[in-house]
Scaffold this motif. Structure first.
Motif, PDB file in Angstrom:
ATOM      1  N   ASN A 193       0.827  -1.209   0.000  1.00  0.00           N
ATOM      2  CA  ASN A 193       0.000   0.000   0.000  1.00  0.00           C
ATOM      3  C   ASN A 193       0.860   1.258   0.000  1.00  0.00           C
ATOM      4  O   ASN A 193       0.526   2.243  -0.649  1.00  0.00           O
ATOM      5  N   LYS A 194       1.999   1.201   0.725  1.00  0.00           N
ATOM      6  CA  LYS A 194       2.900   2.346   0.766  1.00  0.00           C
ATOM      7  C   LYS A 194       3.518   2.573  -0.612  1.00  0.00           C
ATOM      8  O   LYS A 194       3.669   3.714  -1.054  1.00  0.00           O
ATOM      9  N   LEU A 195       3.886   1.476  -1.261  1.00  0.00           N
ATOM     10  CA  LEU A 195       4.425   1.573  -2.625  1.00  0.00           C
ATOM     11  C   LEU A 195       3.402   2.226  -3.545  1.00  0.00           C
ATOM     12  O   LEU A 195       3.729   3.090  -4.344  1.00  0.00           O
ATOM     13  N   LYS A 196       2.174   1.793  -3.382  1.00  0.00           N
ATOM     14  CA  LYS A 196       1.097   2.313  -4.218  1.00  0.00           C
ATOM     15  C   LYS A 196       0.907   3.805  -3.939  1.00  0.00           C
ATOM     16  O   LYS A 196       0.755   4.606  -4.866  1.00  0.00           O
ATOM     17  N   HIS A 252       1.448   9.181  -5.597  1.00  0.00           N
ATOM     18  CA  HIS A 252       1.920  10.531  -5.279  1.00  0.00           C
ATOM     19  C   HIS A 252       2.806  11.064  -6.399  1.00  0.00           C
ATOM     20  O   HIS A 252       2.668  12.208  -6.831  1.00  0.00           O
ATOM     21  N   LEU A 253       3.708  10.207  -6.855  1.00  0.00           N
ATOM     22  CA  LEU A 253       4.609  10.582  -7.945  1.00  0.00           C
ATOM     23  C   LEU A 253       3.820  10.958  -9.183  1.00  0.00           C
ATOM     24  O   LEU A 253       4.042  11.997  -9.799  1.00  0.00           O
ATOM     25  N   ILE A 254       2.873  10.089  -9.526  1.00  0.00           N
ATOM     26  CA  ILE A 254       2.126  10.293 -10.764  1.00  0.00           C
ATOM     27  C   ILE A 254       1.272  11.559 -10.677  1.00  0.00           C
ATOM     28  O   ILE A 254       1.128  12.307 -11.634  1.00  0.00           O
ATOM     29  N   LYS A 255       0.751  11.812  -9.463  1.00  0.00           N
ATOM     30  CA  LYS A 255      -0.114  12.984  -9.289  1.00  0.00           C
ATOM     31  C   LYS A 255       0.697  14.283  -9.315  1.00  0.00           C
ATOM     32  O   LYS A 255       0.230  15.309  -9.817  1.00  0.00           O
ATOM     33  N   ASN A 256       1.911  14.248  -8.764  1.00  0.00           N
ATOM     34  CA  ASN A 256       2.664  15.482  -8.562  1.00  0.00           C
ATOM     35  C   ASN A 256       3.781  15.719  -9.569  1.00  0.00           C
ATOM     36  O   ASN A 256       4.294  16.825  -9.671  1.00  0.00           O
ATOM     37  N   ALA A 257       4.145  14.660 -10.272  1.00  0.00           N
ATOM     38  CA  ALA A 257       5.235  14.833 -11.233  1.00  0.00           C
ATOM     39  C   ALA A 257       4.660  15.033 -12.631  1.00  0.00           C
ATOM     40  O   ALA A 257       3.529  14.645 -12.907  1.00  0.00           O
ATOM     41  N   ASP A 258       5.455  15.658 -13.474  1.00  0.00           N
ATOM     42  CA  ASP A 258       5.035  15.835 -14.864  1.00  0.00           C
ATOM     43  C   ASP A 258       5.410  14.589 -15.646  1.00  0.00           C
ATOM     44  O   ASP A 258       6.542  14.119 -15.588  1.00  0.00           O
ATOM     45  N   TYR A 259       4.441  14.106 -16.399  1.00  0.00           N
ATOM     46  CA  TYR A 259       4.748  12.972 -17.262  1.00  0.00           C
ATOM     47  C   TYR A 259       5.413  13.487 -18.525  1.00  0.00           C
ATOM     48  O   TYR A 259       4.854  14.325 -19.239  1.00  0.00           O
ATOM     49  N   VAL A 260       6.637  13.018 -18.776  1.00  0.00           N
ATOM     50  CA  VAL A 260       7.365  13.478 -19.960  1.00  0.00           C
ATOM     51  C   VAL A 260       7.578  12.366 -20.976  1.00  0.00           C
ATOM     52  O   VAL A 260       8.177  12.585 -22.028  1.00  0.00           O
ATOM     53  N   GLY A 261       7.098  11.183 -20.631  1.00  0.00           N
ATOM     54  CA  GLY A 261       7.172  10.072 -21.572  1.00  0.00           C
ATOM     55  C   GLY A 261       8.591   9.744 -21.983  1.00  0.00           C
ATOM     56  O   GLY A 261       9.504   9.710 -21.162  1.00  0.00           O
ATOM     57  N   ARG A 262       8.772   9.538 -23.283  1.00  0.00           N
ATOM     58  CA  ARG A 262      10.073   9.145 -23.811  1.00  0.00           C
ATOM     59  C   ARG A 262      11.081  10.287 -23.761  1.00  0.00           C
ATOM     60  O   ARG A 262      12.261  10.088 -24.031  1.00  0.00           O
ATOM     61  N   LYS A 263      10.611  11.504 -23.447  1.00  0.00           N
ATOM     62  CA  LYS A 263      11.533  12.636 -23.352  1.00  0.00           C
ATOM     63  C   LYS A 263      12.208  12.688 -21.982  1.00  0.00           C
ATOM     64  O   LYS A 263      12.913  13.645 -21.666  1.00  0.00           O
ATOM     65  N   PHE A 264      11.976  11.648 -21.160  1.00  0.00           N
ATOM     66  CA  PHE A 264      12.528  11.647 -19.806  1.00  0.00           C
ATOM     67  C   PHE A 264      14.033  11.918 -19.772  1.00  0.00           C
ATOM     68  O   PHE A 264      14.490  12.814 -19.043  1.00  0.00           O
ATOM     69  N   LEU A 272      10.278   3.906 -11.255  1.00  0.00           N
ATOM     70  CA  LEU A 272       8.952   4.040 -10.676  1.00  0.00           C
ATOM     71  C   LEU A 272       8.597   2.711 -10.010  1.00  0.00           C
ATOM     72  O   LEU A 272       8.785   1.656 -10.610  1.00  0.00           O
ATOM     73  N   PRO A 273       8.123   2.752  -8.756  1.00  0.00           N
ATOM     74  CA  PRO A 273       7.804   1.475  -8.107  1.00  0.00           C
ATOM     75  C   PRO A 273       6.775   0.695  -8.903  1.00  0.00           C
ATOM     76  O   PRO A 273       5.780   1.259  -9.353  1.00  0.00           O
ATOM     77  N   VAL A 274       7.060  -0.556  -9.064  1.00  0.00           N
ATOM     78  CA  VAL A 274       6.133  -1.432  -9.785  1.00  0.00           C
ATOM     79  C   VAL A 274       5.393  -2.269  -8.745  1.00  0.00           C
ATOM     80  O   VAL A 274       5.992  -2.810  -7.834  1.00  0.00           O
ATOM     81  N   LEU A 275       4.109  -2.315  -8.874  1.00  0.00           N
ATOM     82  CA  LEU A 275       3.318  -3.091  -7.925  1.00  0.00           C
ATOM     83  C   LEU A 275       3.186  -4.522  -8.411  1.00  0.00           C
ATOM     84  O   LEU A 275       3.076  -4.770  -9.601  1.00  0.00           O
ATOM     85  N   PRO A 276       3.217  -5.467  -7.452  1.00  0.00           N
ATOM     86  CA  PRO A 276       3.126  -6.879  -7.848  1.00  0.00           C
ATOM     87  C   PRO A 276       1.827  -7.193  -8.573  1.00  0.00           C
ATOM     88  O   PRO A 276       1.802  -8.050  -9.430  1.00  0.00           O
ATOM     89  N   ASP A 277       0.757  -6.510  -8.234  1.00  0.00           N
ATOM     90  CA  ASP A 277      -0.510  -6.809  -8.895  1.00  0.00           C
ATOM     91  C   ASP A 277      -1.238  -5.501  -9.171  1.00  0.00           C
ATOM     92  O   ASP A 277      -1.742  -4.843  -8.284  1.00  0.00           O
ATOM     93  N   SER A 315       9.598  17.440 -10.287  1.00  0.00           N
ATOM     94  CA  SER A 315       9.457  15.985 -10.376  1.00  0.00           C
ATOM     95  C   SER A 315       8.919  15.626 -11.750  1.00  0.00           C
ATOM     96  O   SER A 315       7.927  16.193 -12.200  1.00  0.00           O
ATOM     97  N   ILE A 316       9.592  14.721 -12.379  1.00  0.00           N
ATOM     98  CA  ILE A 316       9.102  14.234 -13.668  1.00  0.00           C
ATOM     99  C   ILE A 316       9.130  12.711 -13.653  1.00  0.00           C
ATOM    100  O   ILE A 316       9.841  12.093 -12.857  1.00  0.00           O
TER     101      ILE A 316
END
Ligand SMILES: [Zn+2]
Length: 160
Positions: free
Chosen positions: A93-96, A101-113, A152-157, A129-130
């Motif tokens: 749950n903490k990972l999630k 939090h990352l996804i909400k607060n960081a800018d998604y830059v895709g392949r331009k990372f 980015l943390p990957v969740l098991p499921d 944060s990107i």
């Protein structure tokens, strides 16, 4: 001590213990061994193999006693984890939370990372944060340039 299977002249079979085979011979000659059934002193060894107790040689020849598998051994056997403990659920749950939090607060830059990360690193853009994607090759290059980033943390499921 030697155990002999003995038989009297009437065919009664019984067992008796002797200090040694010499002691047995002596007792037979002295008519000290009697059949417990008919008291006959005409007793002789049967063809049955004698049992031997307490002599080191015989013990060494005996097959090694089977050790029961130690609990340590069985706990070392890897087994797939099928259930999540409450602690693991909490950790997940903490990972999630971190991921959300990352996804909400960081800018998604895709392949331009890599490009965006580099710009930030060299002060061309403001730090923020990107998140996005990088190939292993790009990730390696960024690390070599001393640019810090984390997977980015990957969740098991993902369906849970
Ligand atoms: Zn007898």
């Amino acid at each position: 001590m030697i155990r002999y299977a003995l038989a009297c002249d009437k065919g009664h079979v019984f067992e008796s213990w002797f200090q040694s085979s010499a002691a047995y011979d002596k007792q037979v000659k002295a008519a000290l061994i009697t059949c417990p059934v008919c008291n006959s002193v005409k007793v002789e060894k049967t063809m049955m193999a004698p049992g031997v107790l307490g002599t080191k040689k015989k013990r060494r020849d005996a097959p090694p006693s089977q050790m029961p598998p130690s609990p340590q051994q069985s706990s070392n056997t890897p087994s797939p984890v099928a259930m999540m403990s409450p602690q693991e659920r909490d950790f997940r749950n903490k990972l999630k939370e971190l991921r959300d939090h990352l996804i909400k607060n960081a800018d998604y830059v895709g392949r331009k990372f890599p490009e965006e990360a580099r710009k930030m690193h060299y002060g061309e853009t403001e730090h923020r944060s990107i998140y996005g994607e990088a190939t292993p090759e790009q990730a390696k290059d960024l690390h070599e340039e001393g640019i810090e980033f984390h997977p980015l943390p990957v969740l098991p499921d993902e369906h849970n």
